[in-house]
Enzyme design. Structure first.
Site, PDB file in Angstrom:
ATOM      1  N   HIS A  66     -14.086 -21.122 -22.685  1.00 39.44           N
ATOM      2  CA  HIS A  66     -13.138 -20.367 -23.515  1.00 39.44           C
ATOM      3  C   HIS A  66     -13.063 -21.042 -24.878  1.00 39.44           C
ATOM      4  O   HIS A  66     -12.538 -22.147 -25.004  1.00 39.44           O
ATOM      5  CB  HIS A  66     -11.763 -20.338 -22.848  1.00 39.44           C
ATOM      6  N   LEU A  67     -13.637 -20.372 -25.893  1.00 39.26           N
ATOM      7  CA  LEU A  67     -13.626 -20.954 -27.245  1.00 39.26           C
ATOM      8  C   LEU A  67     -12.413 -20.497 -28.058  1.00 39.26           C
ATOM      9  O   LEU A  67     -12.167 -21.021 -29.147  1.00 39.26           O
ATOM     10  CB  LEU A  67     -14.924 -20.619 -27.987  1.00 39.26           C
ATOM     11  N   ASP A 156     -12.822 -12.023 -17.543  1.00 43.93           N
ATOM     12  CA  ASP A 156     -12.321 -13.322 -17.069  1.00 43.93           C
ATOM     13  C   ASP A 156     -10.931 -13.665 -17.607  1.00 43.93           C
ATOM     14  O   ASP A 156     -10.616 -13.420 -18.765  1.00 43.93           O
ATOM     15  CB  ASP A 156     -13.279 -14.461 -17.444  1.00 43.93           C
ATOM     16  N   HIS A 183     -14.126 -12.492 -12.157  1.00 45.79           N
ATOM     17  CA  HIS A 183     -12.971 -13.368 -11.918  1.00 45.79           C
ATOM     18  C   HIS A 183     -12.247 -12.750 -10.709  1.00 45.79           C
ATOM     19  O   HIS A 183     -11.570 -11.738 -10.848  1.00 45.79           O
ATOM     20  CB  HIS A 183     -12.103 -13.362 -13.179  1.00 45.79           C
ATOM     21  N   HIS A 236     -16.040 -19.344 -11.001  1.00 44.25           N
ATOM     22  CA  HIS A 236     -15.150 -20.381 -10.436  1.00 44.25           C
ATOM     23  C   HIS A 236     -14.729 -20.158  -8.983  1.00 44.25           C
ATOM     24  O   HIS A 236     -13.567 -19.956  -8.682  1.00 44.25           O
ATOM     25  CB  HIS A 236     -13.928 -20.593 -11.336  1.00 44.25           C
ATOM     26  N   ASP A 309     -15.440 -23.663 -16.893  1.00 39.89           N
ATOM     27  CA  ASP A 309     -14.214 -22.887 -17.155  1.00 39.89           C
ATOM     28  C   ASP A 309     -13.315 -23.651 -18.131  1.00 39.89           C
ATOM     29  O   ASP A 309     -12.096 -23.668 -17.988  1.00 39.89           O
ATOM     30  CB  ASP A 309     -13.460 -22.546 -15.857  1.00 39.89           C
ATOM     31  N   PHE A 327      -2.313 -21.509 -17.216  1.00 41.31           N
ATOM     32  CA  PHE A 327      -3.371 -22.020 -16.346  1.00 41.31           C
ATOM     33  C   PHE A 327      -4.553 -22.500 -17.193  1.00 41.31           C
ATOM     34  O   PHE A 327      -4.949 -21.815 -18.134  1.00 41.31           O
ATOM     35  CB  PHE A 327      -3.877 -20.900 -15.428  1.00 41.31           C
TER      36      PHE A 327
HETATM   37  O1  DOR Z   1      -7.259 -21.467 -15.494  1.00 43.09           O
HETATM   38  C1  DOR Z   1      -7.755 -20.540 -16.110  1.00 43.09           C
HETATM   39  N1  DOR Z   1      -7.656 -20.440 -17.453  1.00 43.09           N
HETATM   40  N2  DOR Z   1      -8.398 -19.580 -15.424  1.00 43.09           N
HETATM   41  C2  DOR Z   1      -8.836 -18.450 -16.009  1.00 43.09           C
HETATM   42  O2  DOR Z   1      -9.408 -17.638 -15.342  1.00 43.09           O
HETATM   43  C3  DOR Z   1      -8.576 -18.206 -17.454  1.00 43.09           C
HETATM   44  C4  DOR Z   1      -8.396 -19.472 -18.179  1.00 43.09           C
HETATM   45  C5  DOR Z   1      -7.832 -19.298 -19.560  1.00 43.09           C
HETATM   46  O3  DOR Z   1      -8.300 -18.416 -20.291  1.00 43.09           O
HETATM   47  O4  DOR Z   1      -6.947 -20.082 -19.925  1.00 43.09           O
HETATM   48 ZN    ZN Z   2     -11.481 -16.892 -14.630  1.00 41.76          ZN
END
Ligand code: DOR
Ligand code: ZN
Length: 444
Positions: A66-67, A156, A183, A236, A309, A327
């Site tokens: 995730h950028l 995702d 996901h 994941h 991830d 999360f």
């Molecule tokens: O823990 C997570 N963070 N799981 C995900 O599927 C998305 C990600 C996020 O974009 O922060």
């Molecule tokens: Zn995910």
């Protein structure tokens, strides 16, 4: 500009090479692999890296990152995320579309590509959304995104809850030769859970997330992949039941792949112990038997890929009660060290297996012409010192995200050079800017 990498152990399963070799790089491509290579007639134009005792590998690719750009630049940017990737030994990352706006159109894929070209330290491969805004209501412009260079589709961060829409997405993705990266999470089963459902969640008084929330969706997507013939990649994977489902699907000859993260093969839900929000992640850290099953899945080939991830969040977002924290765990700068510590060192994976799971398989799944050091290939190279030890120091991370539960862990087996298209972007655990400075001050 030539680059000579001397005396390392080259591990290139796609070329059938596992032994001491030199590598010569010219004009961004591998020009030769062999013994006693030298650079002739290149006064001033050649750089040599002494790789004796080191592993010289096809550039590692993290297919789940995730950028955060555009829209969430306080968490991460393409610049900072790719710096973290370079530090972590990754020559390429695939970035997830849960940005703001969501990457769901040709113009937005083009935006990522142009930002990556100007700001990125490593290769960036955009993943497009499955549905518009990842809202799960109508399909995104899948064909257009493919034309702009998207390497896969995924919502995702969210599941595609509507099975009919997922079926259509798989049919379209199949037409365009794109993998669907799922996901797997049933939101009704998750409800407002924040950690793995089990003994620990009862002890901590936190709402649990049942394994079934993941497994029912893995099962559904396998059935839909069989129906549509789509290429399904499960993101994941975290439970023993999910690993079994993928194993069975593969036995039946279905075109299904899966990935596991370093946090899911390194930690159980006991890590949540002190309500550390750095351990809050989706899917959650699971039980001991799940961690064992993920490791076994990696060992026996059920799980094809190690992906991080990498999910950076701002410090103040995580600095709240467990229930309110977002999360996510950052992973780019600890993935190689954790893989060596938890998988290679105990004999679960060989270095060759690791190259398959961190370079060859991600390249194959995303349709990239990468993952080998054969002459003519792009000179994307990762050099790892298998004996180098370092304690994880979160304050020194290049990523803006400090949300890692691995601070203070002693890791052995660390990337010491990252080379992208023949350009050294990390060397001796420093980024190229710093190296350039050193060279300029010492060399004049
Ligand atoms: O823990 C997570 N963070 N799981 C995900 O599927 C998305 C990600 C996020 O974009 O922060
Ligand atoms: Zn995910």
């Amino acid at each position: 500009m030539k680059l000579l990498i001397k005396g390392g152990r080259v591990v290139d399963p796609a070329a059938g090479i596992n032994g001491e070799n030199d590598i010569l790089v010219e004009d961004g491509k591998i020009s030769a692999v062999g013994n006693n290579l030298s650079v002739s007639g290149t006064a001033g134009g050649a750089e040599t890296i002494d790789a004796a005792g080191k592993l010289v590998l096809p550039g590692l690719i993290d297919m789940h990152v995730h950028l955060r750009e555009p829209g969430f630049e306080a968490k991460e940017t393409i610049a900072t995320g790719t710096r973290a990737a370079a530090m972590g030994g990754f020559t390429g990352v695939a970035c997830m579309p849960n940005t703001n706006p969501v990457i769901d159109s040709r113009a937005l894929v083009e935006f990522i590509n142009s930002r990556a070209a100007s700001e990125g330290l490593v290769n960036v491969y955009p993943i497009g959304a499955v549905t518009k805004g990842s809202k799960g209501e109508e399909l995104a412009e899948i064909g257009d995104m493919k034309l702009a260079g998207a390497v896969g589709i995924s919502d995702d961060g969210h599941p595609v809850m509507n099975a009919q829409l997922m079926r259509l997405a798989m049919e379209y993705a199949g037409m365009f030769g794109l993998p669907v990266i799922s996901h797997c999470e049933d939101l009704n089963l998750v409800a407002d859970g924040v950690m793995h459902e089990g003994y620990q969640s009862t002890v901590y008084g936190l709402k649990g997330i049942t394994r079934a929330a993941e497994e029912t969706m893995v099962a559904r997507d396998i059935i839909l992949a069989e129906l549509t013939g789509a290429r399904l990649h499960i993101a994941h994977i975290s439970t023993a039941g999910s690993v079994d489902l993928v194993r069975m699907a593969k036995k039946r000859g279905l075109n299904i792949t899966a990935e596991a993260t370093p946090h899911h093969f390194s930690l159980t839900d006991e890590a949540v112990g002190n309500y550390d929000t750095a351990t809050k992640v989706n899917p959650p850290l699971r039980g001991e038997e799940d961690v064992e099953a993920v490791r076994e899945g990696l060992r026996d080939g059920t799980i094809d890929v190690i992906a991080t991830d990498h999910a950076p969040h701002a410090v103040e977002e995580k600095d709240v009660e467990f229930n309110y924290a977002p999360f996510g765990i950052v992973g780019l700068e600890t993935a190689v060290g954790l893989s060596f510590r938890e998988l290679v060192e105990p004999g679960i994976l060989t270095v060759e297996d690791l190259v398959m799971k961190m370079s060859v398989n991600p390249a194959r799944i995303l349709g990239l012409v990468k993952g080998t050091l054969k002459p003519g290939a792009d000179a994307d190279i990762t050099i790892i010192d298998p004996d180098l030890k370092e304690k994880v120091d979160i304050s020194r991370f290049e990523t803006k995200g400090k949300n890692s539960p691995f601070g203070g862990w002693e890791l052995k087996g660390l990337p010491v050079a990252t080379i992208v298209g023949g350009r050294v972007v990390m060397r001796d655990r420093r980024l190229w800017q710093e190296n350039d400075k050193i060279r300029n001050t010492s060399g004049g």
